[in-house]
Design a protein around this motif. Sequence first.
Motif, PDB file in Angstrom:
ATOM      1  N   THR A   1       0.825  -1.206   0.000  1.00  0.00           N
ATOM      2  CA  THR A   1       0.000   0.000   0.000  1.00  0.00           C
ATOM      3  C   THR A   1       0.857   1.254   0.000  1.00  0.00           C
ATOM      4  OG1 THR A   1      -1.728  -1.174   1.218  1.00  0.00           O
ATOM      5  CG2 THR A   1      -1.831   1.219   1.229  1.00  0.00           C
TER       6      THR A   1
ATOM      7  N   ASP B   1       1.186   4.041  -2.955  1.00  0.00           N
ATOM      8  CA  ASP B   1       0.868   5.444  -2.691  1.00  0.00           C
ATOM      9  C   ASP B   1       2.043   6.361  -3.030  1.00  0.00           C
ATOM     10  OD1 ASP B   1      -1.698   4.847  -1.923  1.00  0.00           O
ATOM     11  OD2 ASP B   1      -1.269   4.833   0.225  1.00  0.00           O
TER      12      ASP B   1
ATOM     13  N   GLU C   1     -10.109  -4.020  -2.835  1.00  0.00           N
ATOM     14  CA  GLU C   1     -10.129  -3.171  -1.641  1.00  0.00           C
ATOM     15  C   GLU C   1      -9.176  -1.985  -1.791  1.00  0.00           C
ATOM     16  OE1 GLU C   1      -9.138  -5.918   1.414  1.00  0.00           O
ATOM     17  OE2 GLU C   1     -11.166  -6.800   1.528  1.00  0.00           O
ATOM     18  N   LEU C   2      -7.984  -2.250  -2.293  1.00  0.00           N
ATOM     19  CA  LEU C   2      -7.007  -1.172  -2.446  1.00  0.00           C
ATOM     20  C   LEU C   2      -7.450  -0.156  -3.493  1.00  0.00           C
ATOM     21  CD1 LEU C   2      -3.629  -3.155  -2.283  1.00  0.00           C
ATOM     22  CD2 LEU C   2      -4.631  -1.709  -0.516  1.00  0.00           C
ATOM     23  N   ARG C   3      -8.041  -0.632  -4.568  1.00  0.00           N
ATOM     24  CA  ARG C   3      -8.513   0.281  -5.612  1.00  0.00           C
ATOM     25  C   ARG C   3      -9.707   1.088  -5.141  1.00  0.00           C
ATOM     26  NH1 ARG C   3      -7.543  -4.366 -10.137  1.00  0.00           N
ATOM     27  NH2 ARG C   3      -5.469  -3.678 -10.824  1.00  0.00           N
TER      28      ARG C   3
ATOM     29  N   GLU D   1     -10.130   2.132  -2.120  1.00  0.00           N
ATOM     30  CA  GLU D   1      -9.594   3.165  -1.229  1.00  0.00           C
ATOM     31  C   GLU D   1      -8.989   4.320  -2.014  1.00  0.00           C
ATOM     32  OE1 GLU D   1      -8.217   0.027   2.295  1.00  0.00           O
ATOM     33  OE2 GLU D   1      -6.740   1.268   1.265  1.00  0.00           O
TER      34      GLU D   1
ATOM     35  N   ARG E   1      -4.030   4.188  -7.532  1.00  0.00           N
ATOM     36  CA  ARG E   1      -2.975   3.190  -7.308  1.00  0.00           C
ATOM     37  C   ARG E   1      -2.810   2.302  -8.544  1.00  0.00           C
ATOM     38  NH1 ARG E   1      -5.274   1.823  -1.312  1.00  0.00           N
ATOM     39  NH2 ARG E   1      -4.080   3.399  -0.160  1.00  0.00           N
TER      40      ARG E   1
END
Length: 264
Positions: free
Chosen positions: A25, A29, A50-52, A54, A58
Amino acid sequence: MLIDLHGHTALVTGSTHGIGLAIATVLADAGARVAINGRTPEGVDTVLAELRAESGVRDLVAAPGDVTDEAGAAAVLAATGDVAILVNNLGIFGATPALEITDEAWRRYFDVNVLTAVRLIRATLPGMKERGWGRVLNIASDSAIVVPVEMIHYGMSKTALLAVSRGFAKDAAGTGVTVNSVIAGPTHTGGVESFVYELVDPALPWDEAQREFMRVHRPQSLLQRLIEPEEIANMVAYLASPLSSATTGAAVRVDGGYVDSIIP
């Protein structure tokens, strides 16, 4: 300091949870294109979503596969592309009385925690050297130096990883590629929560269990708390960046002062 990793592809092994996820992550970032690795495509896809969700900016790629075997490692590398930043984070740990550690367990800990890193370094370091820039980071542990009696086999594997890092740093000398170890101290992850409850009263609430674990089993810690994964990831991001160009062959501590030494 501005850490800018745009234009670099990073592979973080075991990055669907815990320290690996935090590292992935933070690198993403900072602008890196980050390959998320886990054993199953389903697990990797869940984390990617989940990361996308947020942060839509990214740059992430799915790289599922079991890097502890040659075929799996090859598949992961093929999905990732040219690796400029390799973070060997994957590792196993567990408590076993010293005289009950079997030959099979000794071999398994070496294979997973050491040989897996060697295999990936061997596959990616030549390209980094040819391109004149790269970062290899091996996530070690305070157990490499302060070997815990309840998991000698784990400590052995992390000590070996320090030697691996130093040796490959010498191989990369003068090429623009750096190789370092990050000595992580006792860190708050799901796996560590389970480990803590193996050693303290499982009826205790988490905050009390953590304090008891640190008091009894890790009294050397100057933080007197578990480290958060993001605190490890911040050091990794610095060492992965151009800012760390004069640091190589090192074992850099993010251990909360656990190791009783005045030198890194």
